[in-house]
Design a protein around this motif. Structure first.
Motif, PDB file in Angstrom:
ATOM      1  N   LEU A  23       5.449  -9.463   1.621  1.00 16.56           N
ATOM      2  CA  LEU A  23       4.179  -8.748   1.495  1.00 16.56           C
ATOM      3  C   LEU A  23       4.095  -7.922   3.305  1.00 16.56           C
ATOM      4  O   LEU A  23       3.557  -6.900   2.517  1.00 16.56           O
ATOM      5  CB  LEU A  23       2.928 -10.143   1.070  1.00 16.56           C
ATOM      6  N   LEU A  24       4.254  -8.719   4.148  1.00 14.55           N
ATOM      7  CA  LEU A  24       4.033  -7.777   5.261  1.00 14.55           C
ATOM      8  C   LEU A  24       4.877  -6.735   4.957  1.00 14.55           C
ATOM      9  O   LEU A  24       4.032  -6.104   5.844  1.00 14.55           O
ATOM     10  CB  LEU A  24       4.914  -9.053   6.672  1.00 14.55           C
ATOM     11  N   GLY A  25       5.575  -6.342   4.981  1.00 19.18           N
ATOM     12  CA  GLY A  25       6.403  -5.070   5.117  1.00 19.18           C
ATOM     13  C   GLY A  25       5.748  -4.096   4.524  1.00 19.18           C
ATOM     14  O   GLY A  25       5.383  -3.506   4.498  1.00 19.18           O
ATOM     15  N   PHE A  26       5.484  -4.611   2.775  1.00 24.72           N
ATOM     16  CA  PHE A  26       3.968  -3.487   1.713  1.00 24.72           C
ATOM     17  C   PHE A  26       3.543  -3.032   2.993  1.00 24.72           C
ATOM     18  O   PHE A  26       3.000  -2.363   3.074  1.00 24.72           O
ATOM     19  CB  PHE A  26       3.808  -4.247   0.715  1.00 24.72           C
ATOM     20  N   ALA A  27       2.724  -4.397   3.634  1.00 28.85           N
ATOM     21  CA  ALA A  27       1.177  -4.506   4.365  1.00 28.85           C
ATOM     22  C   ALA A  27       1.152  -3.266   5.744  1.00 28.85           C
ATOM     23  O   ALA A  27       0.703  -2.289   5.461  1.00 28.85           O
ATOM     24  CB  ALA A  27       0.630  -5.418   4.920  1.00 28.85           C
TER      25      ALA A  27
END
Length: 174
Positions: A23-27
Motif C-alpha cells: 500500500l505504501l509502495g502504491f501511494a
C-alpha cells in the motif's frame, strides 16, 4: 531435509506487513507521479493566459488532486491484493502506464507551455484511465469504482485544457 536458505523473504514477513508495504509502495508511486505537478507549477505564463470563466480557482486543484491520488493508490493496491502481481499483470501494467501519462501532463503544459500537445497527451491519460477501469473491474469492482472520480476529473481537465488551447493558440515548435 530442508534448509532455512530456501525460505523466501515473503515467507518470513507477515502478510499484513507485506500488504501495508505494498500500500505504501502504491501511494509512493502515485504521489510520485503527481509530484510533477509540484515541480512544474502554473507560474506567470499560466496567469497571463486567457482562461474560461468557468475554470475553478487555482487553490482547488491541489486538494482535489491529493484526494484523487489517494484513491488511485488505493485502487491499485486493491487489485494487487485481489489478483497479485502475476494474475493482475496486464491491469497493473496499464495502471502504471496511466500513472506515467499522468506524470507527463504537467511538464508538457506548464513546463513546455504547450497547451496543444498537453491536450493530445491528456486524451491518452483519459484512455488509459478508462482501460484501467475496464481491466480492474473483473478483479475488484471497488477498485474500478474508486477510479471513476479520477476519470471524471480528467474529463473536466481535458475540456479545460482544450478551452485554454483554443483561446491561446500555441506556436508550432520544431
Amino acid at each position: 531435509m530442508t534448509s532455512g536458505l530456501s525460505t523466501s523473504y515473503c515467507d518470513t514477513v507477515p502478510m499484513d506487513m507485506i500488504s501495508l508495504l505494498m500500500l505504501l509502495g502504491f501511494a509512493l508511486a502515485t504521489f510520485g507521479a503527481g509530484a510533477t505537478g509540484a515541480i512544474f507549477r502554473p507560474g506567470e505564463w499560466y496567469k497571463r493566459l486567457d482562461k474560461p470563466a468557468w475554470r475553478p480557482p487555482d487553490r482547488l486543484f491541489a486538494p482535489v488532486w491529493a484526494l484523487i491520488y489517494a484513491t488511485i493508490a488505493l485502487s491499485g493496491w486493491l487489485v494487487w491484493r485481489e489478483g497479485g502481481l502475476s494474475d493482475a499483470a496486464l491491469p497493473l501494467t496499464v495502471y502504471t502506464l496511466q500513472l506515467m501519462l499522468n506524470a507527463a501532463w504537467s511538464p508538457i503544459f506548464f513546463g513546455l507551455h504547450r497547451a496543444d500537445l498537453a491536450f493530445f497527451e491528456i486524451i491518452l491519460v483519459w484512455l488509459s484511465i478508462a482501460a484501467t477501469i475496464l481491466l480492474f473491474y473483473p478483479i475488484s469492482a471497488g477498485a474500478a469504482v474508486l477510479l471513476l472520480p479520477y476519470l471524471a476529473w480528467v474529463s473536466f481537465a481535458s475540456v479545460l485544457n482544450f478551452a485554454i488551447w483554443r483561446r491561446n493558440p500555441s506556436p508550432v515548435r520544431v
